[in-house]
Design a protein around this motif. Sequence first.
Motif, PDB file in Angstrom:
ATOM      1  N   ALA A 167       3.634  96.659  -1.520  1.00 57.01           N
ATOM      2  CA  ALA A 167       2.649  96.088  -0.763  1.00 57.01           C
ATOM      3  C   ALA A 167       1.810  96.530  -1.515  1.00 57.01           C
ATOM      4  O   ALA A 167       0.608  96.311  -2.000  1.00 57.01           O
ATOM      5  N   ASP A 168       0.896  97.571  -0.665  1.00 56.68           N
ATOM      6  CA  ASP A 168       0.521  98.355  -0.929  1.00 56.68           C
ATOM      7  C   ASP A 168       0.099  99.802  -0.517  1.00 56.68           C
ATOM      8  O   ASP A 168       0.667 100.843  -0.125  1.00 56.68           O
TER       9      ASP A 168
ATOM     10  N   LYS B  52      -0.905  94.480  10.607  1.00 57.43           N
ATOM     11  CA  LYS B  52      -0.965  95.807   9.461  1.00 57.43           C
ATOM     12  C   LYS B  52      -1.925  96.432   8.969  1.00 57.43           C
ATOM     13  O   LYS B  52      -2.871  96.282   9.943  1.00 57.43           O
TER      14      LYS B  52
ATOM     15  N   GLY C  13       3.540  94.503   3.899  1.00 54.85           N
ATOM     16  CA  GLY C  13       2.629  95.873   4.735  1.00 54.85           C
ATOM     17  C   GLY C  13       1.956  95.557   6.033  1.00 54.85           C
ATOM     18  O   GLY C  13       0.910  95.647   6.027  1.00 54.85           O
TER      19      GLY C  13
ATOM     20  N   SER D 134      -2.305 102.630   1.404  1.00 51.88           N
ATOM     21  CA  SER D 134      -2.382 103.026   2.088  1.00 51.88           C
ATOM     22  C   SER D 134      -0.779 104.196   2.673  1.00 51.88           C
ATOM     23  O   SER D 134      -1.367 104.053   4.065  1.00 51.88           O
TER      24      SER D 134
END
Length: 400
Positions: free
Chosen positions: A52-53, A26, A147, A56
């Motif tokens: 997903a994120d 990850k 992710g 980031s």
Amino acid sequence: MTACEKILARASGQKDIAPGDIIDAKPDVAMSHDNTYLVHRAFQDIGASRIADPSSVVVVLDHRSPANTVNSANTHSAIRKIVDELDIGWFFDVGAGICHQIMIEKGIAKSGGLIVGTDSHSTTYGAVGAMGIGIGATDMASVWVKGSLWLKVPEAINIIITGRPAKGVFAKDISLALVGELGAMGADYCCLEYEGDWVSGASLSERMTLCNMAAEAGAKSALVPDIVVSDPNARHYQTLAVVVDLLEPMVSTPHSVDKVASVSSMEGTGIDQAFLGSCTNGRLDDLAIAASILKGRKVHEGTRMIVTPASSEVYLQAVEEGIIGTLLKAGAVVTASGCGPCLGAHQGVLADGESCISSSNRNFKGRMGSRNASIYLASPATVAASAIEGKIADPRRYLV
């Protein structure tokens, strides 16, 4: 474990890993640039609609910045909409600078972190002790969706750099000598871990040059261990010692980065263009050393000098310190911050039969324009000295 193995072990939630293992890691940060459009297309092909994120994810428009064609402008426009629709956490628009410079300058790349980027010179993040890995657009789409991504754990090569460079020898010269020693694929899918007294005393900018150029030896990643360090009994695939005391200014000759020679042996080779910039050598100290050489002098008649600061922050500092003024008075052309002519898209494309000396990182055929042009890679000091003479020149006679 080695430092790079420790970073990958943490990212994959494992206690122990070894070279050759396949892990699901990850990343802490996922960066893409103008090729974000391709990432998004693969993202849509998967059938995804949500990252997903998003916090980031970093997007930087730097390669064709400002847009050099209608097609590039349309791509940039599409990317701005993608950033907005997917609520991407970090976005740097045209003129902000080169992705690798921004990632470190803004503190996004952090020591001990795993960073993936859709650019082979993501190895640069090793300068702050982060593990930077270049990946493709499809792999990045996978990171956006879930992710994480599969990675093979690389072997590590221990590079020990010691000594004190002589006048006129800079991080770029050391990097070129190292690539010449390893060969263009000598570190294929390996992580280079740098240590030694020269590395310990190197500035952040110098470490960035070193880690950036690791890609030219085929490295998967490069690292100046900081918070995360190798265990004393860690196994390295290879150890290479470099003593810099006797090094002299170096130049990479066409058309492969590992074809390295001393500047003194190449003096007198004519050039049509001198380029100062790129993620390798477009920072304030690079511009400053070039300005110190060019101060009170002129770029040779018939030779073009193009300067591209690595970021708007570097550009502003260089203006405030009078560096840009000195370069302009010498006859240089200063462009907007970005990748500039390095990738051969705009802002200084080479014509058939032309030669360029560049502070960038690649000199393959067609890299900066015509496939019939020749590119020589060197330090900012050598680039500046060569711009004055209109031919490859040793910078040592211009340095106090």
